[in-house]
Design a protein around this motif. Sequence first.
Motif, PDB file in Angstrom:
ATOM      1  N   ILE A 143      39.247 -21.885 -86.006  1.00  0.00           N
ATOM      2  CA  ILE A 143      39.568 -22.421 -87.527  1.00  0.00           C
ATOM      3  C   ILE A 143      38.894 -23.681 -87.415  1.00  0.00           C
ATOM      4  N   ILE A 144      38.631 -24.522 -86.647  1.00  0.00           N
ATOM      5  CA  ILE A 144      38.153 -26.092 -86.833  1.00  0.00           C
ATOM      6  C   ILE A 144      36.568 -25.575 -87.204  1.00  0.00           C
ATOM      7  N   GLN A 145      36.028 -24.714 -86.358  1.00  0.00           N
ATOM      8  CA  GLN A 145      34.733 -24.263 -86.631  1.00  0.00           C
ATOM      9  C   GLN A 145      34.560 -23.666 -87.961  1.00  0.00           C
ATOM     10  N   HIS A 146      35.068 -22.790 -88.448  1.00  0.00           N
ATOM     11  CA  HIS A 146      35.027 -22.222 -89.835  1.00  0.00           C
ATOM     12  C   HIS A 146      35.242 -23.160 -90.929  1.00  0.00           C
ATOM     13  N   PHE A 147      36.264 -24.168 -90.651  1.00  0.00           N
ATOM     14  CA  PHE A 147      36.349 -25.025 -91.746  1.00  0.00           C
ATOM     15  C   PHE A 147      35.673 -26.244 -91.594  1.00  0.00           C
ATOM     16  N   ASN A 148      34.722 -26.265 -90.814  1.00  0.00           N
ATOM     17  CA  ASN A 148      33.644 -27.329 -90.700  1.00  0.00           C
ATOM     18  C   ASN A 148      34.331 -28.699 -90.191  1.00  0.00           C
ATOM     19  N   LEU A 149      35.146 -28.513 -89.221  1.00  0.00           N
ATOM     20  CA  LEU A 149      36.062 -29.687 -88.827  1.00  0.00           C
ATOM     21  C   LEU A 149      35.613 -30.289 -87.489  1.00  0.00           C
ATOM     22  N   LYS A 150      34.711 -29.599 -86.767  1.00  0.00           N
ATOM     23  CA  LYS A 150      34.624 -29.659 -85.360  1.00  0.00           C
ATOM     24  C   LYS A 150      34.012 -30.909 -85.195  1.00  0.00           C
ATOM     25  N   GLN A 151      33.045 -31.268 -86.013  1.00  0.00           N
ATOM     26  CA  GLN A 151      32.197 -32.519 -85.976  1.00  0.00           C
ATOM     27  C   GLN A 151      33.340 -33.646 -86.243  1.00  0.00           C
ATOM     28  N   TYR A 152      34.495 -33.516 -86.610  1.00  0.00           N
ATOM     29  CA  TYR A 152      35.467 -34.625 -86.834  1.00  0.00           C
ATOM     30  C   TYR A 152      36.691 -34.484 -86.065  1.00  0.00           C
ATOM     31  N   GLU A 153      36.507 -33.695 -84.927  1.00  0.00           N
ATOM     32  CA  GLU A 153      37.556 -33.362 -84.108  1.00  0.00           C
ATOM     33  C   GLU A 153      38.310 -34.401 -83.596  1.00  0.00           C
ATOM     34  N   HIS A 154      37.477 -35.384 -83.183  1.00  0.00           N
ATOM     35  CA  HIS A 154      38.182 -36.714 -82.311  1.00  0.00           C
ATOM     36  C   HIS A 154      37.994 -37.992 -83.139  1.00  0.00           C
ATOM     37  N   LYS A 155      37.832 -37.684 -84.607  1.00  0.00           N
ATOM     38  CA  LYS A 155      37.803 -38.810 -85.506  1.00  0.00           C
ATOM     39  C   LYS A 155      39.210 -39.090 -86.003  1.00  0.00           C
ATOM     40  N   PRO A 156      39.646 -40.254 -86.257  1.00  0.00           N
ATOM     41  CA  PRO A 156      40.894 -40.646 -86.956  1.00  0.00           C
ATOM     42  C   PRO A 156      41.108 -39.714 -88.284  1.00  0.00           C
ATOM     43  N   ILE A 157      42.128 -39.087 -88.456  1.00  0.00           N
ATOM     44  CA  ILE A 157      42.243 -38.298 -89.566  1.00  0.00           C
ATOM     45  C   ILE A 157      42.365 -39.420 -91.055  1.00  0.00           C
ATOM     46  N   ASP A 158      42.634 -40.604 -90.957  1.00  0.00           N
ATOM     47  CA  ASP A 158      42.761 -41.337 -92.081  1.00  0.00           C
ATOM     48  C   ASP A 158      41.231 -41.739 -92.484  1.00  0.00           C
ATOM     49  N   LEU A 159      40.218 -41.467 -91.774  1.00  0.00           N
ATOM     50  CA  LEU A 159      38.840 -41.793 -92.184  1.00  0.00           C
ATOM     51  C   LEU A 159      38.089 -40.520 -92.928  1.00  0.00           C
ATOM     52  N   LEU A 160      38.977 -39.582 -92.930  1.00  0.00           N
ATOM     53  CA  LEU A 160      38.258 -38.393 -93.698  1.00  0.00           C
ATOM     54  C   LEU A 160      38.555 -38.582 -95.067  1.00  0.00           C
ATOM     55  N   SER A 161      37.592 -37.546 -95.832  1.00  0.00           N
ATOM     56  CA  SER A 161      37.898 -37.676 -97.352  1.00  0.00           C
ATOM     57  C   SER A 161      39.250 -36.807 -97.688  1.00  0.00           C
ATOM     58  N   GLY A 162      39.570 -36.921 -99.210  1.00  0.00           N
ATOM     59  CA  GLY A 162      40.527 -36.364 -99.442  1.00  0.00           C
ATOM     60  C   GLY A 162      40.653 -34.551 -99.229  1.00  0.00           C
ATOM     61  N   GLY A 163      39.319 -34.210 -99.384  1.00  0.00           N
ATOM     62  CA  GLY A 163      39.008 -32.768 -99.427  1.00  0.00           C
ATOM     63  C   GLY A 163      39.086 -32.143 -97.894  1.00  0.00           C
ATOM     64  N   GLU A 164      38.448 -33.230 -96.992  1.00  0.00           N
ATOM     65  CA  GLU A 164      38.622 -32.720 -95.469  1.00  0.00           C
ATOM     66  C   GLU A 164      40.053 -32.886 -95.112  1.00  0.00           C
ATOM     67  N   GLN A 165      40.801 -33.726 -95.649  1.00  0.00           N
ATOM     68  CA  GLN A 165      42.084 -33.869 -95.107  1.00  0.00           C
ATOM     69  C   GLN A 165      42.815 -32.683 -95.627  1.00  0.00           C
ATOM     70  N   ARG A 166      42.831 -32.286 -96.629  1.00  0.00           N
ATOM     71  CA  ARG A 166      43.191 -30.830 -97.052  1.00  0.00           C
ATOM     72  C   ARG A 166      42.832 -29.625 -96.229  1.00  0.00           C
ATOM     73  N   ARG A 167      41.552 -29.780 -95.876  1.00  0.00           N
ATOM     74  CA  ARG A 167      41.149 -28.501 -94.923  1.00  0.00           C
ATOM     75  C   ARG A 167      41.959 -28.555 -93.399  1.00  0.00           C
ATOM     76  N   VAL A 168      42.166 -29.940 -93.009  1.00  0.00           N
ATOM     77  CA  VAL A 168      42.771 -29.926 -91.900  1.00  0.00           C
ATOM     78  C   VAL A 168      44.352 -29.618 -91.930  1.00  0.00           C
ATOM     79  N   ALA A 169      45.017 -29.882 -93.082  1.00  0.00           N
ATOM     80  CA  ALA A 169      46.331 -29.432 -93.245  1.00  0.00           C
ATOM     81  C   ALA A 169      46.442 -27.929 -93.722  1.00  0.00           C
ATOM     82  N   LEU A 170      45.456 -27.371 -94.439  1.00  0.00           N
ATOM     83  CA  LEU A 170      45.422 -25.884 -94.364  1.00  0.00           C
ATOM     84  C   LEU A 170      45.282 -25.329 -93.149  1.00  0.00           C
ATOM     85  N   ALA A 171      44.515 -25.872 -92.306  1.00  0.00           N
ATOM     86  CA  ALA A 171      44.157 -25.206 -90.686  1.00  0.00           C
ATOM     87  C   ALA A 171      45.381 -25.022 -90.134  1.00  0.00           C
ATOM     88  N   SER A 172      46.188 -26.217 -89.982  1.00  0.00           N
ATOM     89  CA  SER A 172      47.622 -26.243 -89.496  1.00  0.00           C
ATOM     90  C   SER A 172      48.455 -25.260 -89.762  1.00  0.00           C
TER      91      SER A 172
END
Length: 649
Positions: A143-172
């Motif tokens: 799911i992190i591969q398909h939602f294009n989150l792999k490149q941010y895998e070890h990045k602090p969540i608060d550094l992501l954009s609003g849209g990227e954070q929504r993808r993280v929440a949806l994945a979970s």
Amino acid sequence: MALIDLQNISKHYSAQKILTEVNFHIDEGERIVIIGKNGSGKSTLMKIVNGTLTQDAGERIIQRGLQVKMLDQRPNFKEGHTVREAVEDGLVELNDAKDKYNELSLKLADDFENKNLLDAHEKLSAFIDHHNAWNLDDKIERIIQHFNLKQYEHKPIDLLSGGEQRRVALASLLLQKPDVLLLDEPTNHLDVYMVEFLEELILKEKFTLIFISHDRYFIDTIATKSIEVDECALREYSGGYSNYLTQKAEYMRTLQKQHDNLLDILKRENAWYARGVRARLKRNEGRKERLMQLRNDAKNNPAKIRKMSVELQREAKHFNRDKSINKQKMLFEVENVGLTLGNKELLKNFTTRILQKDVIAIVGPNGSGKSTLLKALLGRIKPTNGKIKQGEFKIGYFDQHREMLDDDKNLMETFCPHGGDRVSVRGKDMHVYGYLKNFLFPREFLEKKIGVLSGGEKNRIALALLFTLEVDILILDEPTNDLDIPTINILEEQLTNFAGAVIIVSHDRYFVDKIAKKLFIFKENKEIEESYQNYSEYLELEKELKELDSMEHDAKKNNDAKSIGTKSIKNKTIKLTYKETLALEQLPKDIELLESQIEEKNKCLASKSCYEEIGLTALASQLQKLEEVYEAKVEELLDIEEKAESILS
């Protein structure tokens, strides 16, 4: 019994009624879309279902222990968490259940008749089954591969954009698989490939789902039922968007005098759907049938697969021929343009001409450079390579940040900055209210400040303002975000009637199919492919070509393995002795004959007349000798085959 049942629910804010004595329920396995204009009460209904908003009257009945979870528009995460930690944060209960299951499995190995252990073990197994949580690590990775989150895998969540954070929440949430999942505009901030993955996952995992969406293809693929919120009431329609169109048009015929305008929109939408989408679906079904046939009869035949691939590529090229009319006015001439943002190359070697009547959709994955290309066309950034020549013309630009609006002005000041109450729309003089009514604004909104409007309302104002401008080309960046379906229908009608050129960036497949006459498609190799086919058809062809490539690769692999295997067996046979080579051929025949003779002797032993004629002792002795010879020959064959295997290895 329904999982959740709302009975005679009413809700109002101050003097404004939102819902009046409505009834709503959801059963296990249902996927319900909530449809309606912005402000009609869609989100209110969903929050009441979720239990985060209390109704003013009526009753919310929910099954005991039912797990209901909702995707927040602005998700909250634990401070300091990385993206992967945020995705895994909601999986504690499932991981604990798996650990407990493994612990009980070990205990049961020593005490397998313990009823309490068996019951607890069975309940945990059912719980893990229900959430499909046996292989969580694999699912997280996928799911992190398909939602294009792999490149941010070890990045602090608060550094992501609003849209990227929504993808993280949806994945979970998808990994947790609650009993009832609530999604408000889940396809926002997803590109078409992510949406396709989301569709497949929801259907495969059999989610029970309530969702709000303006993505009409997504609705049609996912929804088993449509609930429309209108004038404080709910109306139910079976199926997805296409069924909704048909059933709503039938309902509107009974109210034709009051709703002529809406009925016309529904008729046009339904006609377009029937003419365009169903025709393409029929063609796609034919291709799918041929593809499935290939899977069955040509898995080991790369030539047949390649032939099908060539046919599909030829079909795609049919749409890619140049249909431009050279006599049209040239707006942009793009020569070998390259774009780089930071250290990331987005585009290279792009050459094209954009003419006065072109209607172009720029499409591709998130982050591929679509909005950057728009900015280059607008002259806001310079190309890294090449050049863009621009003719003499006026541009109307709509961006995701609505920069054309001033929050301190009201609607009257926005549309009539020099006073009065009239506005010119494509040469037609109209009263502001008469014009804004077409964008679903009531009269009382005229004195409202832009700053107090919702995101969706601001988008409608920005679009309405855009169509009052005297321009030669409209450039729109994600115009359907935060819009409801009725407003998107109005936008489509305005764009269809616009006499100039249109360039849009959008992930909305239905919108692109309906509006665009040409596609600029960002490819993985940083180049742009131009195509005149419908976007959904392009995506279908692209998917089938990828499947064929995978099938061809597997077929070649199988053939190579067979070739190596055959060659190895021949080499192995040569290395056996002459006697062993003969035995390898003869022994199976001898063993088969002995099996037949042993079967005959056993039948004779079961027949009194037969064994009395031969003699029981003699018959038993014969059978024993046959079995001894049989065992010896089987042993000899196994020894020779084992020798052959060692030669091969």
